[in-house]
Enzyme design. Structure first.
Site, PDB file in Angstrom:
ATOM      1  N   ILE A  93      46.559  38.088  46.050  1.00  0.00           N
ATOM      2  CA  ILE A  93      45.997  38.965  45.020  1.00  0.00           C
ATOM      3  C   ILE A  93      44.954  38.205  44.209  1.00  0.00           C
ATOM      4  O   ILE A  93      45.193  37.079  43.757  1.00  0.00           O
ATOM      5  CB  ILE A  93      47.099  39.487  44.078  1.00  0.00           C
ATOM      6  N   CYS A  94      43.787  38.833  44.021  1.00  0.00           N
ATOM      7  CA  CYS A  94      42.750  38.242  43.189  1.00  0.00           C
ATOM      8  C   CYS A  94      42.584  39.094  41.933  1.00  0.00           C
ATOM      9  O   CYS A  94      42.077  40.212  41.990  1.00  0.00           O
ATOM     10  CB  CYS A  94      41.429  38.181  43.958  1.00  0.00           C
ATOM     11  N   VAL A  95      43.053  38.548  40.820  1.00  0.00           N
ATOM     12  CA  VAL A  95      42.902  39.216  39.532  1.00  0.00           C
ATOM     13  C   VAL A  95      42.772  38.137  38.469  1.00  0.00           C
ATOM     14  O   VAL A  95      43.429  37.083  38.551  1.00  0.00           O
ATOM     15  CB  VAL A  95      44.094  40.159  39.251  1.00  0.00           C
TER      16      VAL A  95
END
Length: 270
Positions: A93-95
């Site tokens: 996940i890229c956040v």
């Protein structure tokens, strides 16, 4: 039973409170579970938000907590395949919340809510899945079709987490921590006791080398058998009871000789 080998005790304590809170009052569309083998892995089932291509889907994800948590952010992964710009094909996940915007004061609840919001509003500018990001910018309808297809195939309802599993795990963990603390105290006390230096039988004390006026002390010294001390013979003071009599005999010999010499002189005079 959950373990605390991968996390410090103070982090485990705070984590247990958060998990209990998430279990008793979960955020909308999110259900949390724990790994019974490793307390540093947190699982969550996220329901696809209504009005999105992920609607009616259930997506399982996990958060990996490092030993530096909460000073360093957890790493998030989707275990369910999903077509999303900010989720890589391997599930990463890229956040920003899990990267540059991380703050130690942020809790697990905040992280999980942010991840679910990501399904509502993706950020194609920082895409890990370039195909999904490009499709979202250029042709949203095509992007939505792909996302719904993935959702229908992979995001089927999962077996529900065991009810009350978090409370049971955190309770068992607290008991384990108390037992570990008691064991550590006992081990420290045992180590302190073992570290005390005691006089060995081969090393005479000051009182025994100089002699003692206490009759009880002298009696105790004279009755120590040589087999207990590991020393044979009578050369060590305070171990063998024959040393004192030999010294006394040596003192008596010159006195007897003097008496004999005096008698000889007397006979000569006669």
């Amino acid at each position: 039973m959950a373990t605390n080998e991968n996390l410090p005790p103070n982090v485990i304590k705070q984590l247990a409170k958060e998990l209990k809170s998430l279990d008793e009052s979960p955020p909308e569309g999110i259900k949390v579970g724990v790994n019974d083998d490793d307390f540093s892995i947190i699982y969550a089932d996220i329901e696809g938000p209504a009005g999105t291509p992920y609607e009616n889907g259930v997506f399982r994800m996990k958060l990996l907590l490092s030993r530096d948590f909460p000073h360093s952010p957890p790493k998030g992964y989707f275990l369910t395949k999903i077509f999303h710009p900010n989720i890589a094909t391997n599930g990463e996940i890229c956040v920003n919340t899990l990267k540059k915007d991380w703050n130690p004061s942020l809790g697990l609840r905040h992280v999980l809510i942010v991840v679910r919001c990501l399904l509502i509003e993706p950020f194609p500018e920082s895409a890990l899945n370039e195909q999904a990001g490009k499709m979202l910018l250029e042709n949203y309808d095509e992007y939505g079709r792909h996302a719904r297809l993935y959702t229908g195939i992979h995001a089927k309802p999962k077996p529900k987490f065991k009810s009350g599993a978090i409370c049971e795990s955190t309770t068992a963990l607290n008991v384990e921590q108390r037992n570990t603390s008691v064991l550590n105290v006992e081990q420290k006390n045992a180590a302190s006791g073992a570290g005390l230096s005691l006089p060995t039988p081969l090393t005479p004390t000051t009182a025994s080398t100089k002699g003692s006026n206490n009759p009880d002390h002298q009696h105790q010294q004279s009755t120590v058998p040589a087999t207990e001390t590991g020393v044979s013979g009578s050369g060590v003071v305070g171990i063998s009871g024959t040393t004192a009599p030999k010294k006394e005999g040596l003192h008596k010999v010159p006195a007897v000789k003097k008496k004999m010499d005096a008698r000889k002189k007397s006979l000569k005079r006669l």
